[in-house]
Design a protein around this motif. Structure first.
Motif, PDB file in Angstrom:
ATOM      1  N   PHE A  55       0.981  -1.157  -0.134  1.00  0.00           N
ATOM      2  CA  PHE A  55      -0.094  -0.108   0.052  1.00  0.00           C
ATOM      3  C   PHE A  55       0.897   1.165   0.094  1.00  0.00           C
ATOM      4  CE2 PHE A  55      -2.691  -3.352   1.596  1.00  0.00           C
ATOM      5  CZ  PHE A  55      -3.731  -3.123   1.019  1.00  0.00           C
ATOM      6  N   PRO A  56       0.440   2.166  -0.818  1.00  0.00           N
ATOM      7  CA  PRO A  56       1.356   3.556  -0.930  1.00  0.00           C
ATOM      8  C   PRO A  56       1.475   4.144   0.516  1.00  0.00           C
ATOM      9  CG  PRO A  56      -0.850   3.793  -1.952  1.00  0.00           C
ATOM     10  CD  PRO A  56      -0.840   2.395  -1.498  1.00  0.00           C
ATOM     11  N   ASP A  57       2.521   4.885   0.606  1.00  0.00           N
ATOM     12  CA  ASP A  57       2.799   5.652   1.750  1.00  0.00           C
ATOM     13  C   ASP A  57       2.430   7.129   1.256  1.00  0.00           C
ATOM     14  OD1 ASP A  57       4.956   6.686   0.390  1.00  0.00           O
ATOM     15  OD2 ASP A  57       6.596   5.914   1.631  1.00  0.00           O
ATOM     16  N   ASP A  58       2.834   8.061   2.005  1.00  0.00           N
ATOM     17  CA  ASP A  58       2.609   9.575   1.521  1.00  0.00           C
ATOM     18  C   ASP A  58       3.237  10.173   0.275  1.00  0.00           C
ATOM     19  OD1 ASP A  58       0.762   9.758   3.807  1.00  0.00           O
ATOM     20  OD2 ASP A  58       2.388  10.728   5.173  1.00  0.00           O
ATOM     21  N   GLU A  59       4.294   9.394  -0.155  1.00  0.00           N
ATOM     22  CA  GLU A  59       5.131   9.561  -1.157  1.00  0.00           C
ATOM     23  C   GLU A  59       4.795   8.629  -2.468  1.00  0.00           C
ATOM     24  OE1 GLU A  59       9.045   9.429  -0.352  1.00  0.00           O
ATOM     25  OE2 GLU A  59       8.958  10.904   1.484  1.00  0.00           O
ATOM     26  N   GLY A  60       3.566   7.737  -2.192  1.00  0.00           N
ATOM     27  CA  GLY A  60       3.385   6.927  -3.225  1.00  0.00           C
ATOM     28  C   GLY A  60       4.200   5.761  -3.516  1.00  0.00           C
ATOM     29  N   LYS A  61       4.940   5.505  -2.430  1.00  0.00           N
ATOM     30  CA  LYS A  61       5.844   4.178  -2.760  1.00  0.00           C
ATOM     31  C   LYS A  61       5.057   3.172  -1.735  1.00  0.00           C
ATOM     32  CE  LYS A  61      10.136   6.476  -3.215  1.00  0.00           C
ATOM     33  NZ  LYS A  61      11.507   6.931  -2.742  1.00  0.00           N
ATOM     34  N   MET A  62       5.246   1.683  -2.338  1.00  0.00           N
ATOM     35  CA  MET A  62       4.613   0.873  -1.719  1.00  0.00           C
ATOM     36  C   MET A  62       5.266   0.557  -0.324  1.00  0.00           C
ATOM     37  SD  MET A  62       2.749  -1.814  -4.434  1.00  0.00           S
ATOM     38  CE  MET A  62       4.390  -2.389  -5.197  1.00  0.00           C
ATOM     39  N   ASN A  63       4.807   1.194   0.863  1.00  0.00           N
ATOM     40  CA  ASN A  63       5.725   1.150   1.903  1.00  0.00           C
ATOM     41  C   ASN A  63       4.828   0.488   3.211  1.00  0.00           C
ATOM     42  OD1 ASN A  63       8.456   1.086   1.906  1.00  0.00           O
ATOM     43  ND2 ASN A  63       8.166   3.498   1.934  1.00  0.00           N
ATOM     44  N   ARG A  64       3.620   0.511   2.911  1.00  0.00           N
ATOM     45  CA  ARG A  64       2.629   0.223   3.863  1.00  0.00           C
ATOM     46  C   ARG A  64       1.990  -1.170   3.852  1.00  0.00           C
ATOM     47  NH1 ARG A  64       0.282   6.019   4.247  1.00  0.00           N
ATOM     48  NH2 ARG A  64       1.987   7.210   5.645  1.00  0.00           N
ATOM     49  N   SER A  65       1.592  -1.937   4.963  1.00  0.00           N
ATOM     50  CA  SER A  65       0.995  -3.093   4.919  1.00  0.00           C
ATOM     51  C   SER A  65      -0.406  -3.081   5.311  1.00  0.00           C
ATOM     52  CB  SER A  65       1.621  -4.172   6.049  1.00  0.00           C
ATOM     53  OG  SER A  65       1.340  -3.570   7.209  1.00  0.00           O
ATOM     54  N   VAL A  66      -1.190  -4.014   5.102  1.00  0.00           N
ATOM     55  CA  VAL A  66      -2.662  -4.159   5.332  1.00  0.00           C
ATOM     56  C   VAL A  66      -2.673  -3.838   6.704  1.00  0.00           C
ATOM     57  CG1 VAL A  66      -2.791  -6.544   5.904  1.00  0.00           C
ATOM     58  CG2 VAL A  66      -4.853  -5.205   5.034  1.00  0.00           C
ATOM     59  N   LEU A  67      -1.808  -4.298   7.794  1.00  0.00           N
ATOM     60  CA  LEU A  67      -1.934  -3.805   9.122  1.00  0.00           C
ATOM     61  C   LEU A  67      -1.834  -2.207   9.305  1.00  0.00           C
ATOM     62  CD1 LEU A  67       0.275  -6.837  10.933  1.00  0.00           C
ATOM     63  CD2 LEU A  67      -2.332  -5.932  11.357  1.00  0.00           C
ATOM     64  N   ASP A  68      -0.859  -1.786   8.758  1.00  0.00           N
ATOM     65  CA  ASP A  68      -0.328  -0.321   8.411  1.00  0.00           C
ATOM     66  C   ASP A  68      -1.464   0.593   8.255  1.00  0.00           C
ATOM     67  OD1 ASP A  68       2.063  -0.967   9.289  1.00  0.00           O
ATOM     68  OD2 ASP A  68       2.796  -0.946   7.216  1.00  0.00           O
ATOM     69  N   ILE A  69      -2.348   0.317   7.262  1.00  0.00           N
ATOM     70  CA  ILE A  69      -3.427   1.121   6.698  1.00  0.00           C
ATOM     71  C   ILE A  69      -4.751   0.841   7.587  1.00  0.00           C
ATOM     72  CG2 ILE A  69      -2.438   1.409   4.375  1.00  0.00           C
ATOM     73  CD1 ILE A  69      -4.877  -0.643   3.721  1.00  0.00           C
ATOM     74  N   GLU A  70      -4.789  -0.336   8.369  1.00  0.00           N
ATOM     75  CA  GLU A  70      -5.678  -0.915   9.015  1.00  0.00           C
ATOM     76  C   GLU A  70      -7.015  -1.316   8.066  1.00  0.00           C
ATOM     77  OE1 GLU A  70      -6.999   2.492  11.863  1.00  0.00           O
ATOM     78  OE2 GLU A  70      -5.219   1.970  13.049  1.00  0.00           O
ATOM     79  N   GLY A  71      -6.384  -2.010   7.022  1.00  0.00           N
ATOM     80  CA  GLY A  71      -7.200  -2.545   6.187  1.00  0.00           C
ATOM     81  C   GLY A  71      -7.713  -3.957   6.545  1.00  0.00           C
ATOM     82  N   ALA A  72      -8.278  -4.644   5.566  1.00  0.00           N
ATOM     83  CA  ALA A  72      -8.948  -5.980   6.063  1.00  0.00           C
ATOM     84  C   ALA A  72      -8.717  -6.804   4.918  1.00  0.00           C
ATOM     85  CB  ALA A  72     -10.339  -5.968   6.062  1.00  0.00           C
ATOM     86  N   VAL A  73      -8.778  -8.164   5.184  1.00  0.00           N
ATOM     87  CA  VAL A  73      -8.673  -9.339   4.094  1.00  0.00           C
ATOM     88  C   VAL A  73      -9.693  -9.863   3.901  1.00  0.00           C
ATOM     89  CG1 VAL A  73      -7.402 -11.432   3.758  1.00  0.00           C
ATOM     90  CG2 VAL A  73      -6.173  -9.667   4.631  1.00  0.00           C
ATOM     91  N   LEU A  74     -10.377 -10.164   2.720  1.00  0.00           N
ATOM     92  CA  LEU A  74     -11.189 -11.138   2.173  1.00  0.00           C
ATOM     93  C   LEU A  74     -10.575 -12.201   1.559  1.00  0.00           C
ATOM     94  CD1 LEU A  74     -14.420 -11.845   1.758  1.00  0.00           C
ATOM     95  CD2 LEU A  74     -13.984 -10.688  -0.527  1.00  0.00           C
ATOM     96  N   ALA A  75     -10.789 -13.299   2.408  1.00  0.00           N
ATOM     97  CA  ALA A  75     -10.038 -14.817   2.076  1.00  0.00           C
ATOM     98  C   ALA A  75     -11.156 -15.541   1.436  1.00  0.00           C
ATOM     99  CB  ALA A  75      -9.608 -15.532   3.300  1.00  0.00           C
TER     100      ALA A  75
END
Length: 148
Positions: A55-75
């Motif tokens: 997931f992108p950080d503030d500079e648009g680089k893929m530096n964040r995880s699903v945990l970092d963004i407080e996202g979810a997983v659909l399995a």
């Protein structure tokens, strides 16, 4: 085990016209379990799924995880990921684990994700499912930890 990871803005899974799992921003994980796969593979893949920086950080680089963004997983379980298409015109699914074992390992993967703090929604194992998603990026990766 083989998992196709897709970064999504939203995703849902329906069975017989009823939504059984849905998420907003996060990861759609299509999960295939093969012969010889164990909870050890599920643990490694759950940790990788939770910590993968896609997931992108503030500079648009893929530096964040699903945990970092407080996202979810659909399995969503998907034995066809173990299909072998090298011969003939019909895939062979002999590398896929027996359903009872596959469901146990799939459930372990989902529970292990929950254990590290990731909210998880699920499809229904072995059901005929319709999956809808808005692929973000698109970002699609394959995590492979097959024993077969």
């Amino acid at each position: 085990m083989r998992i196709v990871i897709q970064r999504v803005s939203s995703a849902k899974v329906e069975v017989q016209g009823r939504v059984v799992g849905a998420i907003e921003r996060g990861v759609l994980a299509l999960v295939g379990v093969g012969h010889g796969d164990t909870v050890a593979e599920a643990k490694w893949l759950a940790e990788k799924t939770a910590q993968l920086r896609i997931f992108p950080d503030d500079e648009g680089k893929m530096n964040r995880s699903v945990l970092d963004i407080e996202g979810a997983v659909l399995a969503v379980s998907q034995f066809t990921l173990l299909g072998d298409c090298r011969k003939g015109r019909r895939p062979a699914f002999t590398a896929a684990a027996d359903p009872g074992i596959a469901n146990e390992i799939y459930e372990s993967y989902c529970n292990l994700l929950r254990d590290v703090g990731v909210p998880v929604e699920q499809g229904i194992f072995a059901a005929d499912m319709q999956v809808s998603l808005v692929n973000d990026g698109p970002v699609t990766l394959i995590l492979d930890r097959t024993n077969s």
